[in-house]
Design a protein around this motif. Sequence first.
Motif, mmCIF file in Angstrom:
data_model
loop_
_atom_site.group_PDB
_atom_site.id
_atom_site.type_symbol
_atom_site.label_atom_id
_atom_site.label_comp_id
_atom_site.label_asym_id
_atom_site.label_seq_id
_atom_site.Cartn_x
_atom_site.Cartn_y
_atom_site.Cartn_z
ATOM 1 N N GLY A 70 21.643 21.290 4.675
ATOM 2 C CA GLY A 70 21.154 22.665 4.644
ATOM 3 C C GLY A 70 19.820 22.840 3.956
ATOM 4 N N ALA A 71 19.164 21.757 3.581
ATOM 5 C CA ALA A 71 17.856 21.856 2.929
ATOM 6 C C ALA A 71 16.758 21.972 3.976
ATOM 7 C CB ALA A 71 17.617 20.638 2.051
ATOM 8 N N ARG A 72 15.627 22.553 3.571
ATOM 9 C CA ARG A 72 14.460 22.601 4.455
ATOM 10 C C ARG A 72 13.598 21.368 4.173
ATOM 11 N NH1 ARG A 72 10.982 27.160 3.531
ATOM 12 N NH2 ARG A 72 11.762 27.164 1.415
ATOM 13 N N VAL A 73 12.949 20.857 5.217
ATOM 14 C CA VAL A 73 12.157 19.642 5.071
ATOM 15 C C VAL A 73 10.744 19.888 5.571
ATOM 16 C CG1 VAL A 73 11.950 17.226 5.734
ATOM 17 C CG2 VAL A 73 14.203 18.208 5.387
ATOM 18 N N ALA A 74 9.757 19.486 4.768
ATOM 19 C CA ALA A 74 8.352 19.503 5.180
ATOM 20 C C ALA A 74 7.927 18.049 5.348
ATOM 21 C CB ALA A 74 7.499 20.206 4.141
ATOM 22 N N GLY A 75 7.580 17.670 6.565
ATOM 23 C CA GLY A 75 7.144 16.292 6.780
ATOM 24 C C GLY A 75 7.972 15.627 7.842
ATOM 25 N N PRO A 76 7.855 14.373 8.052
ATOM 26 C CA PRO A 76 7.056 13.407 7.297
ATOM 27 C C PRO A 76 5.556 13.533 7.602
ATOM 28 C CG PRO A 76 8.160 12.312 9.107
ATOM 29 C CD PRO A 76 8.663 13.724 9.084
ATOM 30 N N ILE A 77 4.773 13.502 6.541
ATOM 31 C CA ILE A 77 3.323 13.609 6.643
ATOM 32 C C ILE A 77 2.753 12.194 6.513
ATOM 33 C CG2 ILE A 77 1.250 14.570 5.607
ATOM 34 C CD1 ILE A 77 3.186 16.716 4.360
ATOM 35 N N PRO A 78 2.035 11.692 7.518
ATOM 36 C CA PRO A 78 1.446 10.354 7.386
ATOM 37 C C PRO A 78 0.246 10.385 6.435
ATOM 38 C CG PRO A 78 0.943 11.291 9.527
ATOM 39 C CD PRO A 78 1.830 12.268 8.829
ATOM 40 N N LEU A 79 0.255 9.503 5.468
ATOM 41 C CA LEU A 79 -0.858 9.362 4.532
ATOM 42 C C LEU A 79 -1.749 8.216 5.012
ATOM 43 C CD1 LEU A 79 1.085 9.757 1.184
ATOM 44 C CD2 LEU A 79 -0.276 11.467 2.351
ATOM 45 N N PRO A 80 -2.972 8.116 4.502
ATOM 46 C CA PRO A 80 -3.871 7.051 4.963
ATOM 47 C C PRO A 80 -3.281 5.658 4.743
ATOM 48 C CG PRO A 80 -5.082 8.661 3.685
ATOM 49 C CD PRO A 80 -3.632 9.023 3.567
ATOM 50 N N THR A 81 -3.485 4.791 5.716
ATOM 51 C CA THR A 81 -2.993 3.418 5.646
ATOM 52 C C THR A 81 -3.944 2.586 4.799
ATOM 53 O OG1 THR A 81 -2.055 3.644 7.841
ATOM 54 C CG2 THR A 81 -2.372 1.411 7.026
ATOM 55 N N LEU A 82 -3.371 1.855 3.833
ATOM 56 C CA LEU A 82 -4.161 0.973 2.975
ATOM 57 C C LEU A 82 -4.280 -0.377 3.667
ATOM 58 C CD1 LEU A 82 -5.479 0.422 0.177
ATOM 59 C CD2 LEU A 82 -3.243 -0.438 -0.526
ATOM 60 N N ILE A 83 -5.508 -0.810 3.938
ATOM 61 C CA ILE A 83 -5.741 -2.088 4.610
ATOM 62 C C ILE A 83 -6.421 -3.027 3.619
ATOM 63 C CG2 ILE A 83 -6.856 -3.257 6.539
ATOM 64 C CD1 ILE A 83 -6.850 -0.578 8.010
ATOM 65 N N GLU A 84 -5.726 -4.136 3.301
ATOM 66 C CA GLU A 84 -6.289 -5.149 2.408
ATOM 67 C C GLU A 84 -6.643 -6.363 3.254
ATOM 68 O OE1 GLU A 84 -4.262 -5.342 -1.687
ATOM 69 O OE2 GLU A 84 -2.684 -4.789 -0.257
ATOM 70 N N ARG A 85 -7.913 -6.788 3.178
ATOM 71 C CA ARG A 85 -8.364 -7.931 3.965
ATOM 72 C C ARG A 85 -8.667 -9.108 3.042
ATOM 73 N NH1 ARG A 85 -11.020 -3.682 6.951
ATOM 74 N NH2 ARG A 85 -10.013 -3.544 8.993
ATOM 75 N N PHE A 86 -8.276 -10.296 3.500
ATOM 76 C CA PHE A 86 -8.490 -11.519 2.734
ATOM 77 C C PHE A 86 -9.196 -12.533 3.622
ATOM 78 C CE2 PHE A 86 -4.562 -9.540 1.301
ATOM 79 C CZ PHE A 86 -4.837 -9.363 -0.051
ATOM 80 N N THR A 87 -10.221 -13.178 3.080
ATOM 81 C CA THR A 87 -10.930 -14.234 3.790
ATOM 82 C C THR A 87 -10.683 -15.542 3.046
ATOM 83 O OG1 THR A 87 -12.619 -12.663 4.449
ATOM 84 C CG2 THR A 87 -13.170 -14.993 4.659
ATOM 85 N N VAL A 88 -10.217 -16.564 3.785
ATOM 86 C CA VAL A 88 -9.805 -17.828 3.180
ATOM 87 C C VAL A 88 -10.493 -18.974 3.908
ATOM 88 C CG1 VAL A 88 -7.809 -19.295 2.666
ATOM 89 C CG2 VAL A 88 -7.547 -16.822 2.681
ATOM 90 N N ASN A 89 -10.951 -19.973 3.151
ATOM 91 C CA ASN A 89 -11.519 -21.172 3.770
ATOM 92 C C ASN A 89 -10.432 -21.922 4.532
ATOM 93 O OD1 ASN A 89 -14.022 -20.757 2.747
ATOM 94 N ND2 ASN A 89 -13.870 -22.242 1.086
ATOM 95 N N ARG A 90 -10.775 -22.412 5.723
ATOM 96 C CA ARG A 90 -9.811 -23.229 6.466
ATOM 97 C C ARG A 90 -9.672 -24.604 5.825
ATOM 98 N NH1 ARG A 90 -10.865 -22.264 12.892
ATOM 99 N NH2 ARG A 90 -10.244 -20.087 12.894
ATOM 100 N N SER A 91 -10.772 -25.147 5.384
ATOM 101 C CA SER A 91 -10.753 -26.478 4.783
ATOM 102 C C SER A 91 -11.812 -26.519 3.684
ATOM 103 C CB SER A 91 -11.059 -27.528 5.846
ATOM 104 O OG SER A 91 -11.298 -28.772 5.236
ATOM 105 N N PRO A 92 -11.512 -27.103 2.539
ATOM 106 C CA PRO A 92 -12.494 -27.139 1.450
ATOM 107 C C PRO A 92 -13.571 -28.209 1.625
ATOM 108 C CG PRO A 92 -10.474 -28.175 0.743
ATOM 109 C CD PRO A 92 -10.214 -27.623 2.106
ATOM 110 N N HIS A 93 -13.424 -29.108 2.621
ATOM 111 C CA HIS A 93 -14.329 -30.256 2.705
ATOM 112 C C HIS A 93 -15.336 -30.123 3.842
ATOM 113 C CE1 HIS A 93 -11.772 -32.014 -0.290
ATOM 114 N NE2 HIS A 93 -10.723 -31.908 0.502
ATOM 115 N N VAL A 94 -15.045 -30.688 4.998
ATOM 116 C CA VAL A 94 -16.006 -30.795 6.093
ATOM 117 C C VAL A 94 -16.313 -29.428 6.702
ATOM 118 C CG1 VAL A 94 -16.454 -31.841 8.339
ATOM 119 C CG2 VAL A 94 -15.227 -33.134 6.590
ATOM 120 N N ASP A 95 -15.260 -28.629 6.980
ATOM 121 C CA ASP A 95 -15.442 -27.354 7.666
ATOM 122 C C ASP A 95 -15.541 -26.197 6.670
ATOM 123 O OD1 ASP A 95 -15.184 -28.706 10.104
ATOM 124 O OD2 ASP A 95 -12.987 -28.602 9.955
#
Length: 100
Positions: A34-59
Amino acid sequence: MTDGQRIRIRLKAFDHRMLDQSAVEIVETAKRTGARVAGPIPLPTLIERFTVNRSPHVDKKSMDQFEIRTHKRLLDIIEPTVDELKKLNLPAGVDITIKI
Protein backbone atom coordinates in the motif's frame (compact mmCIF):
# COMPACT_ATOMS: atom_id res chain seq x y z
CA MET A 1 4.93 14.97 3.93
CA THR A 2 6.89 14.59 7.16
CA ASP A 3 10.52 13.46 7.38
CA GLY A 4 9.94 9.98 8.84
CA GLN A 5 7.60 8.72 6.13
CA ARG A 6 10.04 8.04 3.30
CA ILE A 7 12.66 5.41 2.55
CA ARG A 8 15.27 6.11 -0.14
CA ILE A 9 16.83 3.03 -1.71
CA ARG A 10 19.95 3.15 -3.93
CA LEU A 11 20.75 0.09 -5.98
CA LYS A 12 24.14 -0.53 -7.64
CA ALA A 13 25.21 -3.39 -9.90
CA PHE A 14 27.53 -4.21 -12.78
CA ASP A 15 24.73 -6.01 -14.69
CA HIS A 16 21.89 -3.64 -15.63
CA ARG A 17 19.39 -6.47 -16.24
CA MET A 18 19.77 -7.82 -12.70
CA LEU A 19 19.50 -4.27 -11.39
CA ASP A 20 16.25 -3.57 -13.25
CA GLN A 21 14.81 -6.92 -12.15
CA SER A 22 15.62 -6.11 -8.50
CA ALA A 23 14.05 -2.66 -8.83
CA VAL A 24 10.84 -4.19 -10.24
CA GLU A 25 10.70 -6.66 -7.32
CA ILE A 26 11.06 -3.86 -4.77
CA VAL A 27 8.40 -1.73 -6.50
CA GLU A 28 5.93 -4.63 -6.64
CA THR A 29 6.50 -5.49 -2.97
CA ALA A 30 6.08 -1.88 -1.89
CA LYS A 31 2.87 -1.44 -3.91
CA ARG A 32 1.43 -4.66 -2.45
CA THR A 33 1.82 -3.18 1.04
CA GLY A 34 0.00 0.00 0.00
CA ALA A 35 2.98 2.36 -0.17
CA ARG A 36 3.51 4.86 -2.98
CA VAL A 37 6.69 4.49 -5.03
CA ALA A 38 8.68 7.12 -6.93
CA GLY A 39 11.10 5.52 -9.37
CA PRO A 40 13.14 3.63 -10.28
CA ILE A 41 15.14 6.64 -11.43
CA PRO A 42 18.27 5.74 -13.44
CA LEU A 43 21.34 7.59 -12.18
CA PRO A 44 24.46 8.20 -14.31
CA THR A 45 26.51 5.08 -15.02
CA LEU A 46 30.04 5.15 -13.61
CA ILE A 47 32.52 3.90 -16.22
CA GLU A 48 36.02 3.00 -15.01
CA ARG A 49 38.57 2.31 -17.75
CA PHE A 50 41.87 0.49 -17.26
CA THR A 51 44.75 0.25 -19.72
CA VAL A 52 47.17 -2.65 -19.19
CA ASN A 53 50.35 -3.68 -21.00
CA ARG A 54 49.98 -6.98 -22.85
CA SER A 55 53.61 -7.86 -22.31
CA PRO A 56 56.33 -6.08 -20.32
CA HIS A 57 59.14 -7.06 -22.73
CA VAL A 58 59.04 -7.15 -26.55
CA ASP A 59 55.49 -5.84 -27.14
CA LYS A 60 55.69 -2.95 -24.72
CA LYS A 61 53.60 -0.66 -26.90
CA SER A 62 50.80 -3.20 -27.26
CA MET A 63 48.05 -2.60 -24.68
CA ASP A 64 44.63 -3.93 -23.71
CA GLN A 65 41.80 -1.74 -22.45
CA PHE A 66 39.12 -2.89 -20.02
CA GLU A 67 36.17 -1.12 -18.47
CA ILE A 68 33.82 -1.68 -15.56
CA ARG A 69 30.36 -0.10 -15.72
CA THR A 70 28.51 0.50 -12.45
CA HIS A 71 24.78 1.05 -13.06
CA LYS A 72 22.72 2.82 -10.40
CA ARG A 73 19.00 3.23 -9.67
CA LEU A 74 17.18 5.34 -7.07
CA LEU A 75 13.81 4.44 -5.49
CA ASP A 76 11.71 6.47 -3.05
CA ILE A 77 9.09 4.59 -1.05
CA ILE A 78 6.59 6.97 0.52
CA GLU A 79 4.56 5.87 3.57
CA PRO A 80 6.27 2.45 3.77
CA THR A 81 5.64 -0.64 5.84
CA VAL A 82 9.00 -2.22 6.58
CA ASP A 83 7.90 -5.83 7.27
CA GLU A 84 7.55 -6.92 3.64
CA LEU A 85 10.73 -5.10 2.53
CA LYS A 86 12.82 -7.01 5.10
CA LYS A 87 11.77 -10.36 3.60
CA LEU A 88 12.87 -9.34 0.09
CA ASN A 89 15.48 -11.62 -1.49
CA LEU A 90 17.76 -9.79 -3.96
CA PRO A 91 20.39 -11.33 -6.30
CA ALA A 92 23.99 -11.53 -5.10
CA GLY A 93 25.37 -8.95 -7.56
CA VAL A 94 23.11 -6.10 -6.45
CA ASP A 95 24.32 -3.71 -3.73
CA ILE A 96 21.53 -1.99 -1.80
CA THR A 97 21.78 1.13 0.38
CA ILE A 98 18.74 2.21 2.42
CA LYS A 99 18.31 5.66 3.95
CA ILE A 100 15.35 6.45 6.17
